[in-house]
Write a protein that holds these residues in place. Structure first.
Motif, mmCIF file in Angstrom:
data_model
loop_
_atom_site.group_PDB
_atom_site.id
_atom_site.type_symbol
_atom_site.label_atom_id
_atom_site.label_comp_id
_atom_site.label_asym_id
_atom_site.label_seq_id
_atom_site.Cartn_x
_atom_site.Cartn_y
_atom_site.Cartn_z
ATOM 1 N N GLY A 267 33.556 52.906 39.108
ATOM 2 C CA GLY A 267 34.003 53.260 37.763
ATOM 3 C C GLY A 267 34.836 52.181 37.101
ATOM 4 O O GLY A 267 35.071 51.111 37.668
ATOM 5 N N ALA A 268 35.311 52.494 35.893
ATOM 6 C CA ALA A 268 36.110 51.539 35.133
ATOM 7 C C ALA A 268 37.541 51.465 35.671
ATOM 8 O O ALA A 268 38.186 50.424 35.619
ATOM 9 C CB ALA A 268 36.128 51.939 33.666
ATOM 10 N N GLU A 269 38.026 52.596 36.184
ATOM 11 C CA GLU A 269 39.392 52.672 36.717
ATOM 12 C C GLU A 269 39.330 52.868 38.227
ATOM 13 O O GLU A 269 38.389 53.486 38.733
ATOM 14 C CB GLU A 269 40.111 53.888 36.105
ATOM 15 C CG GLU A 269 40.287 53.818 34.609
ATOM 16 C CD GLU A 269 41.280 52.741 34.202
ATOM 17 O OE1 GLU A 269 42.258 52.526 34.946
ATOM 18 O OE2 GLU A 269 41.064 52.120 33.155
ATOM 19 N N PRO A 270 40.350 52.374 38.959
ATOM 20 C CA PRO A 270 40.391 52.630 40.405
ATOM 21 C C PRO A 270 40.248 54.119 40.697
ATOM 22 O O PRO A 270 40.898 54.944 40.045
ATOM 23 C CB PRO A 270 41.769 52.102 40.811
ATOM 24 C CG PRO A 270 42.053 51.035 39.809
ATOM 25 C CD PRO A 270 41.470 51.544 38.511
ATOM 26 N N VAL A 271 39.387 54.447 41.659
ATOM 27 C CA VAL A 271 39.061 55.847 41.935
ATOM 28 C C VAL A 271 40.239 56.555 42.601
ATOM 29 O O VAL A 271 40.833 56.048 43.544
ATOM 30 C CB VAL A 271 37.789 55.946 42.806
ATOM 31 C CG1 VAL A 271 37.962 55.235 44.138
ATOM 32 C CG2 VAL A 271 37.385 57.393 43.023
ATOM 33 N N ALA A 272 40.572 57.721 42.081
ATOM 34 C CA ALA A 272 41.671 58.513 42.633
ATOM 35 C C ALA A 272 41.111 59.580 43.556
ATOM 36 O O ALA A 272 40.188 60.304 43.165
ATOM 37 C CB ALA A 272 42.451 59.167 41.505
ATOM 38 N N PRO A 273 41.629 59.692 44.785
ATOM 39 C CA PRO A 273 41.157 60.772 45.666
ATOM 40 C C PRO A 273 41.321 62.129 44.991
ATOM 41 O O PRO A 273 42.320 62.364 44.303
ATOM 42 C CB PRO A 273 42.075 60.661 46.887
ATOM 43 C CG PRO A 273 42.582 59.266 46.877
ATOM 44 C CD PRO A 273 42.671 58.868 45.421
ATOM 45 N N THR B 167 45.028 52.425 48.804
ATOM 46 C CA THR B 167 44.574 51.431 47.827
ATOM 47 C C THR B 167 43.310 51.956 47.176
ATOM 48 O O THR B 167 42.309 52.197 47.848
ATOM 49 C CB THR B 167 44.302 50.069 48.498
ATOM 50 O OG1 THR B 167 45.515 49.597 49.079
ATOM 51 C CG2 THR B 167 43.790 49.049 47.482
ATOM 52 N N MET B 168 43.393 52.141 45.869
ATOM 53 C CA MET B 168 42.248 52.629 45.089
ATOM 54 C C MET B 168 41.663 51.430 44.373
ATOM 55 O O MET B 168 42.411 50.639 43.786
ATOM 56 C CB MET B 168 42.734 53.684 44.085
ATOM 57 C CG MET B 168 43.354 54.883 44.773
ATOM 58 S SD MET B 168 44.357 55.883 43.664
ATOM 59 C CE MET B 168 45.979 55.222 44.005
ATOM 60 N N ALA B 169 40.339 51.302 44.429
ATOM 61 C CA ALA B 169 39.735 50.069 43.918
ATOM 62 C C ALA B 169 38.471 50.349 43.126
ATOM 63 O O ALA B 169 37.844 51.405 43.255
ATOM 64 C CB ALA B 169 39.416 49.141 45.088
ATOM 65 N N THR B 170 38.113 49.369 42.304
ATOM 66 C CA THR B 170 36.809 49.383 41.645
ATOM 67 C C THR B 170 35.983 48.243 42.216
ATOM 68 O O THR B 170 36.538 47.229 42.683
ATOM 69 C CB THR B 170 36.919 49.168 40.127
ATOM 70 O OG1 THR B 170 37.314 47.803 39.885
ATOM 71 C CG2 THR B 170 37.930 50.107 39.493
ATOM 72 N N ARG C 116 44.713 49.643 42.588
ATOM 73 C CA ARG C 116 45.967 50.350 42.354
ATOM 74 C C ARG C 116 46.415 50.895 43.696
ATOM 75 O O ARG C 116 45.600 51.463 44.432
ATOM 76 C CB ARG C 116 45.736 51.492 41.365
ATOM 77 C CG ARG C 116 46.984 52.260 41.046
ATOM 78 C CD ARG C 116 46.718 53.340 40.020
ATOM 79 N NE ARG C 116 47.989 53.921 39.598
ATOM 80 C CZ ARG C 116 48.119 55.113 39.052
ATOM 81 N NH1 ARG C 116 47.042 55.846 38.838
ATOM 82 N NH2 ARG C 116 49.297 55.577 38.703
ATOM 83 N N VAL C 117 47.684 50.714 44.021
ATOM 84 C CA VAL C 117 48.199 51.178 45.312
ATOM 85 C C VAL C 117 49.224 52.278 45.075
ATOM 86 O O VAL C 117 50.131 52.127 44.256
ATOM 87 C CB VAL C 117 48.855 50.015 46.097
ATOM 88 C CG1 VAL C 117 49.362 50.506 47.456
ATOM 89 C CG2 VAL C 117 47.877 48.864 46.284
#
Ligand code: THU
Length: 129
Positions: free
Chosen positions: A76-82, A101-104, A110-111
């Motif tokens: 996605g466009a933004e780091p994926v949130a669980p 750590t959420m990543a695209t 984003r951590v």
């Protein structure tokens, strides 16, 4: 291999024909081993499982029960949130200071700490008394 690398690799194996949204998750456990999971969707939509749930299953089957670090990646466009359910699933094995750590796939990250991902979480102490 890096944790994000492990999540990126397993994401390729995701079964996501309905959402088209492939997710990969990787957990570094207390033993140092890395466990991977991907989302596995089902034609009966509610039966699908998240990438984090798959990684947790692999970890427990592998003999680890303490999470040291988590990485999740999607396209996605933004780091994926669980999702909310996976935050609770991760918290079963992760302390409040464990980082996710959420990543695209595009390189954004984003951590966040578990305590910030699921404030006010339900835990076993609330079952006492
Ligand atoms: N999904 C995950 O696997 N992990 C997340 O953190 C967010 C959502 C999956 C579930 C479903 O297969 C697809 O992404 C769209 O919701």
């Amino acid at each position: 291999m890096s944790l994000i690398g492990a999540a990126t690799d397993v994401r390729e194996k995701a079964h996501a024909p309905y959402s088209g949204f492939k997710v990969g998750a990787a957990i570094r456990a207390a033993s140092g081993r890395i466990y991977q999971g991907c989302n596995v969707e089902n034609v009966s939509y509610p039966e699908g499982t998240c990438a984090e749930a798959g990684a947790i299953s692999a970890m427990v089957a592998g003999g680890d029960t303490v999470i040291h670090e988590v990485a999740v990646i999607a396209g996605g466009a933004e780091p994926v949130a669980p999702c909310g359910g996976c935050r609770q699933r991760l918290l079963e094995f992760a302390g409040p200071d464990v980082t996710v750590t959420m990543a695209t796939t595009g390189g954004a990250t984003r951590v966040m700490r578990m305590a910030d991902l699921l404030p006010g979480a339900f835990d076993a102490t609330q079952m006492g008394g």
